[in-house]
Design an enzyme around this catalytic site. Structure first.
Site, PDB file in Angstrom:
ATOM      1  NE  ARG A 160     -96.934  93.794 -32.197  1.00 46.83           N
ATOM      2  CZ  ARG A 160     -97.602  93.058 -33.176  1.00 46.83           C
ATOM      3  NH1 ARG A 160     -97.387  93.426 -34.476  1.00 46.83           N
ATOM      4  NH2 ARG A 160     -98.146  92.258 -32.923  1.00 46.83           N
ATOM      5  CB  THR A 178     -90.746  89.525 -25.598  1.00 53.86           C
ATOM      6  OG1 THR A 178     -91.151  88.253 -26.001  1.00 53.86           O
ATOM      7  CG2 THR A 178     -91.728  90.633 -25.633  1.00 53.86           C
ATOM      8  CG  ASP A 185     -95.321  84.246 -24.386  1.00 56.19           C
ATOM      9  OD1 ASP A 185     -95.826  85.378 -23.972  1.00 56.19           O
ATOM     10  OD2 ASP A 185     -95.798  84.185 -25.640  1.00 56.19           O
ATOM     11  CD  GLU A 240     -92.945  82.909 -31.370  1.00 48.09           C
ATOM     12  OE1 GLU A 240     -92.887  82.461 -32.542  1.00 48.09           O
ATOM     13  OE2 GLU A 240     -93.384  84.047 -31.068  1.00 48.09           O
ATOM     14  CD  GLU A 277     -99.243  92.523 -29.191  1.00 51.39           C
ATOM     15  OE1 GLU A 277     -98.104  92.869 -29.771  1.00 51.39           O
ATOM     16  OE2 GLU A 277     -99.726  91.439 -29.069  1.00 51.39           O
TER      17      GLU A 277
HETATM   18  C1  DMJ Z   1     -94.260  88.696 -31.011  1.00 52.34           C
HETATM   19  O1  DMJ Z   1     -94.920  89.855 -30.883  1.00 52.34           O
HETATM   20  C2  DMJ Z   1     -93.497  88.643 -29.532  1.00 52.34           C
HETATM   21  O2  DMJ Z   1     -92.441  87.600 -29.625  1.00 52.34           O
HETATM   22  C3  DMJ Z   1     -94.567  88.106 -28.373  1.00 52.34           C
HETATM   23  O3  DMJ Z   1     -93.722  88.092 -27.251  1.00 52.34           O
HETATM   24  C4  DMJ Z   1     -95.091  86.959 -28.802  1.00 52.34           C
HETATM   25  N1  DMJ Z   1     -95.624  86.798 -30.017  1.00 52.34           N
HETATM   26  C5  DMJ Z   1     -95.119  87.654 -31.369  1.00 52.34           C
HETATM   27  C6  DMJ Z   1     -94.846  86.782 -32.369  1.00 52.34           C
HETATM   28  O4  DMJ Z   1     -95.051  85.475 -32.599  1.00 52.34           O
END
Ligand code: DMJ
Length: 572
Positions: free
Chosen positions: A170, A550, A298, A464, A166
């Site tokens: 982020r 992501t 994912d 998503e 995270e």
């Molecule tokens: C986000 O923090 C990112 O996209 C992560 O890869 C997966 N989940 C969350 C949002 O749903």
């Protein structure tokens, strides 16, 4: 020659002056032409990006990328005001956060309170910086940078462990992206500081896989609940950030550590291109019997394609192609009623017919891959069809509900394997639409749908589906994707708006919804950014030059220099 030289020395002062000015003008024009891309890129500021910014795939106009051209001018006029609506929504969320929650991590948008789940270093601010830049909110951007310019990432609690994944996607992703867009030197300092805090996550794990979290003060590591395992998604989703950081700083360790992790995954030589979602940290080998492209795996798949796009990593590209084939051959099914495509999980060789909202990133990745990779025509067609069918299911899971907001989990009516249906369709002369391609209408009656909601029946402000809709729009130019995205935006405004921001909600198929008092930073980082870009016709983030991490932070594509290849030991 001599004659020429004499001639020029004999030229009168006026013609000398004219010649000089013509030369100056010519050089000026040439310079302008050469720097045109930088000027466009820095439309919102005066930063000149470094010369290596444009990657190996965009050095000339001969790139095989297949993105749709912008829509005709008259259509653009419709989308400009809609884009403004998204910008207004962002401003509302941002000002609520700044007024009520900053410097904490996230806003509680109903009560006007705050929470500190992600280190307490103001995650919403760092996650929002590039969105502000992209939306042209320069005052807000400048103010935010001003507030963090003297910040250091010190521990905020006793025994402070930062969650590696995270914090990487982020904070580090957000800072790097904001730096790439704006050139603010403060951000580069912060990125390097964050890199130094996070890099010990790779220490002491023997295999080279990163640990779940790392102690901010002393670099000690913790594995997830002491299980001594690490998730595929978490270990394989730091490469874009650390490789770009290595490029910026010249620090070999940033590159080497994340590449070593990739090598653990390559070495496992997984069958069918599918990766287990759990890996033993000590041994660097897979464990368990669960294969998914959802929550626990994912972005690991997403980063295979994106490492190739970022810097031309051939091994990652080849693995992506194998993995996409494995996903298509094993995990994608199609429901009996409306022929909705979905992607399930394999547990002990048994398919669980559920679709997570988190899995709705996959159609976007497949569409991006089909548009940028040099695939065999039949493989490209398969990827495009899978992208289309899955994106449609994700979109209709919103449109079906009375609120227009999609559930976080769906238990699908058990369907048939999509690839078998495609095979049959091919064998019988491709009569009618391909399986999963027909766009059946909305179903309002829950009893007649091809799924029931899993738990929670909630919309968590996740990005998503919008993300995939954005890629579908960019790769097909089909206006219906834009319309679907706008409908979702209207539903967000209608059902999740609060006095201070926007909130996650329970009960997406009944009104009124139940508010949960939570506004995750990804709403500003991702959901609103992809919505804005979906409606943007200026191509402010050009997919030939930028690749999103992501958490939707665009990072520039680049090439490694020969010198970097030698010092970082880059083979492909
Ligand atoms: C986000 O923090 C990112 O996209 C992560 O890869 C997966 N989940 C969350 C949002 O749903």
């Amino acid at each position: 020659m001599e004659q020429l030289a004499r001639l020029s020395t004999r030229a009168n002062p006026l013609s000398k002056l004219v010649t000089r000015w013509v030369l100056v003008a010519f050089l000026g024009l040439a310079l302008l032409w050469y720097s045109k891309p930088w000027l466009e890129l820095s439309a919102h500021g005066d930063f000149t990006p470094p010369l290596w910014l444009y990657g190996p795939h965009s050095e000339n106009d001969e790139t095989p990328y297949k993105f749709a051209p912008p829509p005709p001018h008259e259509l653009q006029a419709i989308w400009e005001p809609r884009k403004e609506e998204v910008r207004a929504a962002f401003r509302h969320a941002w000002s609520g956060y700044m007024m009520r929650a900053f410097p904490s991590d996230e806003l509680l948008p109903l009560s006007g309170g705050k929470s500190d789940k992600y280190n307490g270093w103001s995650v919403t601010l760092f996650d929002s910086l590039d969105t502000m830049w992209i939306m042209g909110l320069h005052e807000e951007f400048k103010d935010a940078v001003e507030r963090i310019k003297d910040v250091h990432f010190f521990p905020t609690k006793p025994d402070h462990y930062a969650p590696f994944f995270e914090t990487t996607i982020r904070y580090l992703g957000g800072i790097l992206s904001a730096y790439a867009l704006s050139g603010e030197e403060t951000l580069l300092r912060l990125a390097d500081e964050m890199g130094q805090i996070l890099i010990p996550a790779f220490n002491g794990t023997e295999s080279g896989l990163p640990a779940f979290s790392v102690n901010v003060e002393n670099g000690k590591i913790l594995s997830d609940l002491n299980k001594k395992t690490v998730l595929f998604a978490e270990a394989a989703s730091c490469q874009l950030e650390f490789k770009y950081l290595a490029k910026l700083t010249g620090n070999r360790e940033y590159y080497q550590r994340v590449q070593d992790t990739m090598n653990v995954f390559y070495k496992a030589n997984v069958s069918d291109g599918l990766f287990h979602d759990n890996w033993l940290m000590k041994e660097g080998t897979p464990t368990g019997t669960h294969f998914t492209i959802g929550a626990t795996a994912d972005s690991g798949y997403e980063y295979l394609l994106k490492q190739w796009l970022q810097s031309g990593d051939v091994q990652a590209r080849d693995q992506y192609i194998k993995s996409a084939e494995g996903i298509i051959n094993n995990l994608i099914y199609v429901t009996p009623k409306r022929g909705l495509m979905y992607v399930g999980d394999l547990q002990n060789n048994y398919l669980m017919h559920r679709l997570e909202h988190l899995s709705c990133y996959l159609p976007g990745v497949l569409a991006l891959g089909a548009a940028t990779l040099d695939l065999e025509p039949e493989v490209r067609e398969l990827h495009e069809m899978a992208a289309h069918g899955l994106a449609y299911t994700c979109a209709i899971s919103y449109a079906d509900q009375v609120t227009g907001l999609g559930p976080d989990q769906m238990q699908m009516t058990q369907g048939k394997k999509w690839i078998d249906e495609v095979y049959m369709w091919n064998q019988t002369g491709r009569m009618g639409e391909a399986p999963g391609m027909r766009e059946y209408p909305v179903e309002r009656d829950p009893r007649r749908r091809d799924y029931v909601h899993g738990w929670p029946s909630a919309y968590l402000l996740r990005p998503e589906t919008i993300e995939s809709i954005y890629y579908m729009w960019k790769t097909t130019g089909d206006i219906r994707w834009r319309e679907r995205g706008y409908e979702i935006f209207k539903a967000i405004n209608k059902h999740t708006w609060t006095k201070f921001g926007f909130t996650s909600v329970y009960g997406v198929d009944s009104v009124p919804v139940t508010y949960t008092d939570d506004m995750p930073s990804w709403f500003l980082a991702e959901t609103l950014k992809y919505l804005y870009l979906l409606m943007d016709d200026t191509d402010v983030i050009n997919l030939r030059e930028w690749v999103f991490n992501t958490e939707a932070h665009p990072l520039p594509m680049f090439s490694w220099t020969e010198e970097e290849k030698r010092t970082f030991k880059i083979s492909s």
